[in-house]
Design an enzyme around this catalytic site. Structure first.
Site, PDB file in Angstrom:
ATOM      1  N   THR A 129       0.820  -1.205   0.000  1.00  0.00           N
ATOM      2  CA  THR A 129       0.000   0.000   0.000  1.00  0.00           C
ATOM      3  C   THR A 129       0.856   1.259   0.000  1.00  0.00           C
ATOM      4  O   THR A 129       1.974   1.251   0.537  1.00  0.00           O
ATOM      5  CB  THR A 129      -0.896   0.000   1.266  1.00  0.00           C
ATOM      6  OG1 THR A 129      -1.421   1.307   1.461  1.00  0.00           O
ATOM      7  CG2 THR A 129      -0.135  -0.381   2.517  1.00  0.00           C
ATOM      8  N   TYR A 153      -1.261  -0.104  10.424  1.00  0.00           N
ATOM      9  CA  TYR A 153      -1.598  -0.752   9.148  1.00  0.00           C
ATOM     10  C   TYR A 153      -0.412  -0.666   8.184  1.00  0.00           C
ATOM     11  O   TYR A 153       0.070  -1.678   7.661  1.00  0.00           O
ATOM     12  CB  TYR A 153      -2.857  -0.108   8.529  1.00  0.00           C
ATOM     13  CG  TYR A 153      -3.105  -0.542   7.106  1.00  0.00           C
ATOM     14  CD1 TYR A 153      -3.434  -1.866   6.813  1.00  0.00           C
ATOM     15  CD2 TYR A 153      -2.996   0.364   6.041  1.00  0.00           C
ATOM     16  CE1 TYR A 153      -3.647  -2.269   5.492  1.00  0.00           C
ATOM     17  CE2 TYR A 153      -3.212  -0.039   4.732  1.00  0.00           C
ATOM     18  CZ  TYR A 153      -3.533  -1.353   4.458  1.00  0.00           C
ATOM     19  OH  TYR A 153      -3.741  -1.752   3.160  1.00  0.00           O
TER      20      TYR A 153
HETATM   21  N1  NAD Z   1      -8.746  -1.295  -0.785  1.00  0.00           N
HETATM   22  C1  NAD Z   1      -7.713  -0.499  -0.904  1.00  0.00           C
HETATM   23  O1  NAD Z   1      -7.867   0.684  -1.259  1.00  0.00           O
HETATM   24  C2  NAD Z   1      -6.322  -1.004  -0.662  1.00  0.00           C
HETATM   25  C3  NAD Z   1      -5.250  -0.099  -0.807  1.00  0.00           C
HETATM   26  C4  NAD Z   1      -3.962  -0.579  -0.600  1.00  0.00           C
HETATM   27  C5  NAD Z   1      -3.744  -1.902  -0.298  1.00  0.00           C
HETATM   28  N2  NAD Z   1      -4.796  -2.750  -0.152  1.00  0.00           N
HETATM   29  C6  NAD Z   1      -4.514  -4.147   0.186  1.00  0.00           C
HETATM   30  O2  NAD Z   1      -5.226  -4.991  -0.715  1.00  0.00           O
HETATM   31  C7  NAD Z   1      -5.602  -6.202  -0.071  1.00  0.00           C
HETATM   32  C8  NAD Z   1      -7.056  -6.484  -0.331  1.00  0.00           C
HETATM   33  O3  NAD Z   1      -7.832  -5.393   0.147  1.00  0.00           O
HETATM   34  P1  NAD Z   1      -9.399  -5.306  -0.125  1.00  0.00           P
HETATM   35  O4  NAD Z   1      -9.745  -3.870  -0.246  1.00  0.00           O
HETATM   36  O5  NAD Z   1      -9.776  -6.246  -1.190  1.00  0.00           O
HETATM   37  O6  NAD Z   1      -9.945  -5.814   1.294  1.00  0.00           O
HETATM   38  P2  NAD Z   1     -11.166  -6.788   1.619  1.00  0.00           P
HETATM   39  O7  NAD Z   1     -11.416  -6.637   3.089  1.00  0.00           O
HETATM   40  O8  NAD Z   1     -12.298  -6.565   0.692  1.00  0.00           O
HETATM   41  O9  NAD Z   1     -10.543  -8.222   1.307  1.00  0.00           O
HETATM   42  C9  NAD Z   1      -9.728  -8.913   2.216  1.00  0.00           C
HETATM   43  C10 NAD Z   1     -10.154 -10.377   2.175  1.00  0.00           C
HETATM   44  O10 NAD Z   1      -9.288 -11.124   3.017  1.00  0.00           O
HETATM   45  C11 NAD Z   1     -10.070 -11.983   3.867  1.00  0.00           C
HETATM   46  N3  NAD Z   1      -9.271 -12.168   5.082  1.00  0.00           N
HETATM   47  C12 NAD Z   1      -8.844 -11.225   5.962  1.00  0.00           C
HETATM   48  N4  NAD Z   1      -8.128 -11.803   6.936  1.00  0.00           N
HETATM   49  C13 NAD Z   1      -8.078 -13.139   6.670  1.00  0.00           C
HETATM   50  C14 NAD Z   1      -7.484 -14.257   7.308  1.00  0.00           C
HETATM   51  N5  NAD Z   1      -6.798 -14.141   8.461  1.00  0.00           N
HETATM   52  N6  NAD Z   1      -7.634 -15.487   6.764  1.00  0.00           N
HETATM   53  C15 NAD Z   1      -8.340 -15.653   5.610  1.00  0.00           C
HETATM   54  N7  NAD Z   1      -8.934 -14.606   4.950  1.00  0.00           N
HETATM   55  C16 NAD Z   1      -8.800 -13.385   5.488  1.00  0.00           C
HETATM   56  C17 NAD Z   1     -11.385 -11.242   4.074  1.00  0.00           C
HETATM   57  O11 NAD Z   1     -12.470 -12.083   4.423  1.00  0.00           O
HETATM   58  C18 NAD Z   1     -11.580 -10.598   2.696  1.00  0.00           C
HETATM   59  O12 NAD Z   1     -12.280 -11.451   1.818  1.00  0.00           O
HETATM   60  C19 NAD Z   1      -5.217  -6.036   1.398  1.00  0.00           C
HETATM   61  O13 NAD Z   1      -4.017  -6.735   1.626  1.00  0.00           O
HETATM   62  C20 NAD Z   1      -5.019  -4.551   1.553  1.00  0.00           C
HETATM   63  O14 NAD Z   1      -4.081  -4.251   2.554  1.00  0.00           O
HETATM   64  C21 NAD Z   1      -6.077  -2.337  -0.324  1.00  0.00           C
END
Ligand code: NAD
Length: 336
Positions: A129, A153
């Site tokens: 991120t 985070y």
């Molecule tokens: N959304 C953003 O703007 C953004 C920006 C930068 C980085 N990210 C990174 O992208 C990735 C995905 O983000 P997202 O927005 O899709 O989030 P999200 O919450 O929609 O998806 C995360 C998924 O991981 C699963 N999960 C979480 N912890 C878990 C565990 N211990 N075991 C099994 N499953 C687990 C959740 O159920 C969910 O389906 C993350 O790593 C996040 O840090 C997201």
């Protein structure tokens, strides 16, 4: 290849799996504990699978913290690569409950990397991120811009990056790509999947929720920044362009290229007011917006320099239009 995708019942992972189904012949396995992801997303992905080619996703409802169970999944499958999305992602929550973030993001990622080494898995693609940069002194960041996260985070993600980099240095048969995402927004243009987590704090999601009346009003946190209209400027990237960066990263690694880190953004920014005005325009709703004080830790401008990924991975964005990003986010919000 057989690809393990963690967290694919969530927002970004589901868009990557959709592209893996539609644009490759890879076999796909998913591990997700459904904490913020949804079974219905997996059902939709399986429907896309059936409409596109034979087979379905091997879906394991499991928590990454259950090391023995995850190990069992690895020993019963032969994965060639892991794309790791599963994480906790809410910045204010990470300040209140940092251990949740270090355990779920750093410890579980470390364990996953350990299993990759144990089972001779070759490639790992990691969701990082722009939060690893903290409050950079420059408004447009390159990958070499110093990393100084300002919340747990961002720290939990940077620590995972370090583990991954050290593990790859020590094992010549293991390579990785780290993708540092900027502000991810929008949804599948066919409106089959999108961001379903109702308490998301992302500006475009919140403005879509306000446009359809799920919220009475929304806030702008600070309108006295040193920017053209006083509100913060961010680099919003459509989730399908972000998803395609993962497919390019997978090709890059499978061609034998070396481990690397890439920013993923468009290299241009829009202000909070510009985003809200675009959402008002595409929705036709003049929803209420209040001005609130600045939040700590919000830099005035944060934009990626994405030349490296464009050159090295030949990544070409297709959806670089704020209006399209807002329209797809709005259509998705109306459908859930
Ligand atoms: N959304 C953003 O703007 C953004 C920006 C930068 C980085 N990210 C990174 O992208 C990735 C995905 O983000 P997202 O927005 O899709 O989030 P999200 O919450 O929609 O998806 C995360 C998924 O991981 C699963 N999960 C979480 N912890 C878990 C565990 N211990 N075991 C099994 N499953 C687990 C959740 O159920 C969910 O389906 C993350 O790593 C996040 O840090 C997201």
């Amino acid at each position: 290849m057989k690809i393990l995708v963690t967290g694919a019942a969530g927002y970004i992972g589901s868009h990557v799996v959709k592209q893996l189904i539609e644009e490759t012949r890879h076999d796909i396995a998913v591990i997700d504990n459904l904490s913020t992801g949804h079974q219905s997303t997996i059902d939709t992905l399986n429907k896309i699978f059936k409409d596109t080619r034979d087979g379905e996703i091997d879906f394991y409802v499991e928590d990454l913290k259950n090391f023995d169970k995850i190990r069992e999944i690895f020993s019963n499958s032969s994965f060639d690569a892991v794309i790791h999305f599963a994480a906790s992602i809410v910045v204010p929550e990470s300040v209140e409950n940092p251990l949740k973030y270090y355990m779920n993001n750093t410890v579980n990622t470390t364990h996953l990397i350990k299993l990759c080494n144990e089972f001779s898995i070759k490639h790992f693609i990691f969701s990082s991120t722009a939060a690893v940069y903290g409050e950079p002194e420059v408004s447009q960041v390159i990958e070499a811009t110093p990393t100084k996260p300002i919340n747990p985070y961002g720290s939990s993600k940077l620590m995972s990056e370090t583990v991954l980099q050290d593990a790859s240095k020590a094992n010549e048969n293991f390579s990785h790509v780290i993708l540092r995402y900027f502000n991810v927004a929008g949804a599948d243009v066919q409106n089959r999947i999108g961001q379903s987590f109702p308490n998301a704090t992302h500006l475009i999601k919140v403005s879509a929720q306000t446009a359809i009346g799920d919220r009475d009003k929304m806030m702008i946190f600070g309108d006295d920044y040193d920017t053209q209209d006083g509100t913060c400027i961010r680099d919003y990237i459509h989730v399908d362009d972000l998803a395609s960066a993962h497919l390019r990263a997978l090709e890059y690694l499978s061609e034998g290229n070396s481990s690397d880190v890439f920013n993923v953004g468009y290299g241009r920014g829009f202000s909070v007011k510009e985003v809200i005005s675009t959402m008002k325009d595409v929705s036709g709703v003049d929803f209420r917006v209040d001005i609130a004080p600045r939040r700590s830790g919000d830099p005035a401008t944060l934009i990626s320099n994405s030349e490296k990924i464009q050159k090295t991975l030949s990544w070409k964005p297709k959806f670089d239009k704020l209006r399209l990003i807002c329209e797809t986010a709005l259509n998705w919000e109306k459908s859930i």
